[in-house]
Design an enzyme around this catalytic site. Sequence first.
Site, PDB file in Angstrom:
ATOM      1  N   ARG A  71       0.847  -1.152   0.109  1.00 46.91           N
ATOM      2  CA  ARG A  71      -0.001  -0.278  -0.143  1.00 46.91           C
ATOM      3  C   ARG A  71       0.836   1.254   0.007  1.00 46.91           C
ATOM      4  NH1 ARG A  71      -5.605   0.658   1.184  1.00 46.91           N
ATOM      5  NH2 ARG A  71      -5.935   2.881   1.260  1.00 46.91           N
ATOM      6  N   THR A 114     -14.911  15.607  -0.134  1.00 48.00           N
ATOM      7  CA  THR A 114     -16.247  15.603   0.205  1.00 48.00           C
ATOM      8  C   THR A 114     -17.064  14.120   0.526  1.00 48.00           C
ATOM      9  OG1 THR A 114     -18.453  16.466  -0.772  1.00 48.00           O
ATOM     10  CG2 THR A 114     -16.755  15.493  -2.244  1.00 48.00           C
ATOM     11  N   HIS A 115     -17.584  14.323   1.478  1.00 52.58           N
ATOM     12  CA  HIS A 115     -18.370  13.146   2.300  1.00 52.58           C
ATOM     13  C   HIS A 115     -19.966  13.276   2.331  1.00 52.58           C
ATOM     14  CE1 HIS A 115     -18.895   9.553   4.815  1.00 52.58           C
ATOM     15  NE2 HIS A 115     -19.213  10.383   5.955  1.00 52.58           N
ATOM     16  N   ASP A 147      -7.246  14.886   7.252  1.00 52.46           N
ATOM     17  CA  ASP A 147      -6.422  14.619   8.116  1.00 52.46           C
ATOM     18  C   ASP A 147      -6.048  13.215   8.325  1.00 52.46           C
ATOM     19  OD1 ASP A 147      -8.474  13.625   9.612  1.00 52.46           O
ATOM     20  OD2 ASP A 147      -8.447  15.161  11.191  1.00 52.46           O
ATOM     21  N   GLY A 149      -7.562  10.937   9.960  1.00 53.45           N
ATOM     22  CA  GLY A 149      -8.563  10.132  10.457  1.00 53.45           C
ATOM     23  C   GLY A 149      -9.547   9.609   9.215  1.00 53.45           C
ATOM     24  N   ASP A 151     -12.575  10.604   7.723  1.00 51.19           N
ATOM     25  CA  ASP A 151     -13.674  11.677   7.761  1.00 51.19           C
ATOM     26  C   ASP A 151     -13.742  12.359   9.034  1.00 51.19           C
ATOM     27  OD1 ASP A 151     -14.436  10.738   5.123  1.00 51.19           O
ATOM     28  OD2 ASP A 151     -15.829   9.191   5.828  1.00 51.19           O
TER      29      ASP A 151
HETATM   30  C1  GAR Z   1     -20.210  11.086  -3.284  1.00 52.54           C
HETATM   31  O1  GAR Z   1     -21.506  11.417  -2.814  1.00 52.54           O
HETATM   32  C2  GAR Z   1     -19.318  11.337  -2.453  1.00 52.54           C
HETATM   33  O2  GAR Z   1     -19.280  12.356  -1.223  1.00 52.54           O
HETATM   34  C3  GAR Z   1     -19.119   9.960  -2.029  1.00 52.54           C
HETATM   35  O3  GAR Z   1     -19.139   9.211  -3.131  1.00 52.54           O
HETATM   36  C4  GAR Z   1     -19.932   9.907  -4.011  1.00 52.54           C
HETATM   37  C5  GAR Z   1     -19.233  10.105  -5.124  1.00 52.54           C
HETATM   38  O4  GAR Z   1     -20.095  10.484  -6.312  1.00 52.54           O
HETATM   39  N1  GAR Z   1     -17.791   9.641  -1.285  1.00 52.54           N
HETATM   40  C6  GAR Z   1     -17.560   9.000  -0.336  1.00 52.54           C
HETATM   41  O5  GAR Z   1     -18.521   8.113   0.058  1.00 52.54           O
HETATM   42  C7  GAR Z   1     -16.158   8.995   0.353  1.00 52.54           C
HETATM   43  N2  GAR Z   1     -16.225   8.347   1.628  1.00 52.54           N
HETATM   44  P1  GAR Z   1     -19.647  10.769  -7.859  1.00 52.54           P
HETATM   45  O6  GAR Z   1     -18.505   9.982  -8.160  1.00 52.54           O
HETATM   46  O7  GAR Z   1     -20.951  10.850  -8.624  1.00 52.54           O
HETATM   47  O8  GAR Z   1     -19.039  12.310  -7.722  1.00 52.54           O
END
Ligand code: GAR
Length: 210
Positions: A71, A114-115, A147, A149, A151
């Site tokens: 990794r 973005t989460h 960071d 962690g 999210d």
């Molecule tokens: C988004 O909702 C993003 O926040 C999420 O995946 C989706 C991607 O959509 N990310 C996570 O869950 C990361 N933990 P997209 O490929 O259509 O932009």
Amino acid sequence: MSTPPTPARLVVLVSGAGTNLQALLDACEDPAYGARVVGVGSDRPGVEGLARAERHGVPTFVKQLGQFDTRDHWDLAMRRAVAGFEPDLVVLAGFMKLVSEEFLAEFPGRVVNTHPALSPSFPGTRGPADALEHGVKVTGATLFVVDGGVDTGPIVAQVAVPVADDDDVDSLHERIKAAERAMLVDAVGRIAREGLSVEGRKVRFGAPTT
Ligand code: GAR
């Protein structure tokens, strides 16, 4: 005549559909937005996010975890590829892998993710499903500075989204994503034009005052 400011250089990492990437690509068409996507990377080949970048003439790269012995080697390849684009900001937009402390140190305070949940609730890869299972009436999306962690980083922007009684994971996630794209475009544009100041957990737009 004054020289227009140089647009901020964005590198976007994706693992799937790339609708958040698409929203950024579309926003960057306007010179007043103040940013341009200079590179798009993925841990998965053949995903729609990469095709979206290619249709916009943006260079892409793929580094699959399985192609590397460890990794750490994968992470090093990712960060070398990203660094090659000399980004001002690295945007994880549906990138379903964690990056290392070394990756973050290469771009200090300049990696945002973005989460699809209202942090600190429901971290991880199942944000919409976990919110639905918990029975919350309001969830949303969070943009944060990454960071070490999962999210957990300082929050840049959030948007709230109602949960409907008849939602399933897909319908809820699609409603979140519609709001998430608008939040992401707004916040990334502000970071590009105004800068970002992070003091502990407090984040605000604008250059640091000290
Ligand atoms: C988004 O909702 C993003 O926040 C999420 O995946 C989706 C991607 O959509 N990310 C996570 O869950 C990361 N933990 P997209 O490929 O259509 O932009």
